[in-house]
Design a protein around this motif. Structure first.
Motif, mmCIF file in Angstrom:
data_model
loop_
_atom_site.group_PDB
_atom_site.id
_atom_site.type_symbol
_atom_site.label_atom_id
_atom_site.label_comp_id
_atom_site.label_asym_id
_atom_site.label_seq_id
_atom_site.Cartn_x
_atom_site.Cartn_y
_atom_site.Cartn_z
ATOM 1 N N SER A 123 0.769 -1.204 0.003
ATOM 2 C CA SER A 123 0.130 -0.052 0.029
ATOM 3 C C SER A 123 0.710 1.144 -0.258
ATOM 4 N N ILE A 124 1.948 1.105 0.915
ATOM 5 C CA ILE A 124 2.959 2.243 0.699
ATOM 6 C C ILE A 124 3.506 2.646 -0.611
ATOM 7 N N LYS A 125 3.944 1.530 -1.281
ATOM 8 C CA LYS A 125 4.520 1.822 -2.678
ATOM 9 C C LYS A 125 3.544 2.143 -3.499
ATOM 10 N N ASN A 126 2.361 1.401 -3.572
ATOM 11 C CA ASN A 126 1.094 1.796 -4.585
ATOM 12 C C ASN A 126 0.559 3.219 -4.433
ATOM 13 N N ALA A 127 0.841 4.012 -3.061
ATOM 14 C CA ALA A 127 0.409 5.222 -2.931
ATOM 15 C C ALA A 127 1.393 6.350 -3.176
ATOM 16 N N TRP A 128 2.441 5.662 -3.418
ATOM 17 C CA TRP A 128 3.975 6.519 -3.624
ATOM 18 C C TRP A 128 4.170 7.486 -2.532
ATOM 19 N N LEU A 129 4.083 7.123 -1.262
ATOM 20 C CA LEU A 129 4.167 8.042 -0.003
ATOM 21 C C LEU A 129 5.699 8.133 0.108
ATOM 22 N N GLY A 130 5.691 9.131 0.479
ATOM 23 C CA GLY A 130 6.979 9.603 1.005
ATOM 24 C C GLY A 130 7.279 10.489 2.035
ATOM 25 N N VAL A 131 8.514 11.023 2.274
ATOM 26 C CA VAL A 131 8.836 12.165 3.806
ATOM 27 C C VAL A 131 9.544 13.288 3.116
ATOM 28 N N ASN A 132 9.271 14.488 3.219
ATOM 29 C CA ASN A 132 9.966 15.537 2.631
ATOM 30 C C ASN A 132 10.627 16.145 4.331
ATOM 31 N N LEU A 133 12.083 15.950 4.252
ATOM 32 C CA LEU A 133 12.695 16.195 5.631
ATOM 33 C C LEU A 133 12.739 17.667 6.042
ATOM 34 N N GLN A 134 12.802 18.419 4.908
ATOM 35 C CA GLN A 134 12.941 19.943 5.228
ATOM 36 C C GLN A 134 12.227 20.729 4.447
ATOM 37 N N GLU A 135 11.954 21.977 4.490
ATOM 38 C CA GLU A 135 11.245 22.747 3.607
ATOM 39 C C GLU A 135 12.110 22.894 2.472
ATOM 40 N N GLN A 136 11.567 22.948 1.276
ATOM 41 C CA GLN A 136 12.375 23.236 0.034
ATOM 42 C C GLN A 136 11.471 23.929 -1.121
ATOM 43 N N THR A 137 12.210 24.494 -2.036
ATOM 44 C CA THR A 137 11.343 25.278 -2.907
ATOM 45 C C THR A 137 11.645 24.715 -4.312
ATOM 46 N N ALA A 138 10.925 24.583 -5.111
ATOM 47 C CA ALA A 138 11.154 23.834 -6.504
ATOM 48 C C ALA A 138 10.290 24.529 -7.425
ATOM 49 N N LEU A 139 10.545 24.337 -8.828
ATOM 50 C CA LEU A 139 9.708 24.552 -9.921
ATOM 51 C C LEU A 139 8.435 23.663 -9.988
ATOM 52 N N LYS A 140 7.091 24.218 -10.042
ATOM 53 C CA LYS A 140 6.041 23.257 -10.135
ATOM 54 C C LYS A 140 6.095 22.371 -11.345
ATOM 55 N N THR A 141 6.889 22.806 -12.397
ATOM 56 C CA THR A 141 6.823 21.919 -13.670
ATOM 57 C C THR A 141 7.670 20.758 -13.321
#
Length: 128
Positions: free
Chosen positions: A14-32
């Motif tokens: 279920s974890i793999k199928n839902a593509w769950l992950g953790v973002n450890l710290q705030e980050q900025t990225a391009l939406k694209t």
């Protein structure tokens, strides 16, 4: 992360199928880079806060990123999940294969995934 999700009732599949992950710290990225398209008056960058990342896809296209803040690991009540700008605002709906099955409403996508794993063959689950 997997151990915390296992304690909440999700198995490895279920974890793999839902593509769950953790973002450890705030980050900025391009939406694209995340597959999100900026709307006319939105910035082209997104800020991703730390927390559990719950993506949603339409076919193979990323359409929603919901991030649950610290506390999800312990099953604590989450007051404010972060719906990343440019994401689809609609909640998750996991449909039961049984016709005319009841629908259970839950508070966020993680709760929906847990409920679906536990008893998804008995009812549909909707998050809001």
């Amino acid at each position: 992360m997997q151990q915390a999700l296992h304690r909440l009732g999700l198995d490895k599949r279920s974890i793999k199928n839902a593509w769950l992950g953790v973002n450890l710290q705030e980050q900025t990225a391009l939406k694209t880079l995340w597959g999100l398209k900026p709307q006319k008056q939105e910035t082209e960058e997104i800020t991703l806060p730390p927390g559990l990342v719950i993506p949603r896809f339409n076919e193979a296209v990323l359409c929603r990123i919901l991030i649950l803040p610290e506390g999800w690991q312990k099953g604590e009540h989450i007051d404010k999940a972060c719906l990343v700008e440019g994401s689809d605002p609609c909640g998750l709906f996991l449909e039961c294969l049984e016709e005319e099955s009841p629908v259970v409403a839950v508070g966020d996508d993680l709760q929906a995934l847990i409920m679906e794993e536990e008893a998804g063959d008995a009812f549909s689950v909707a998050s809001f």
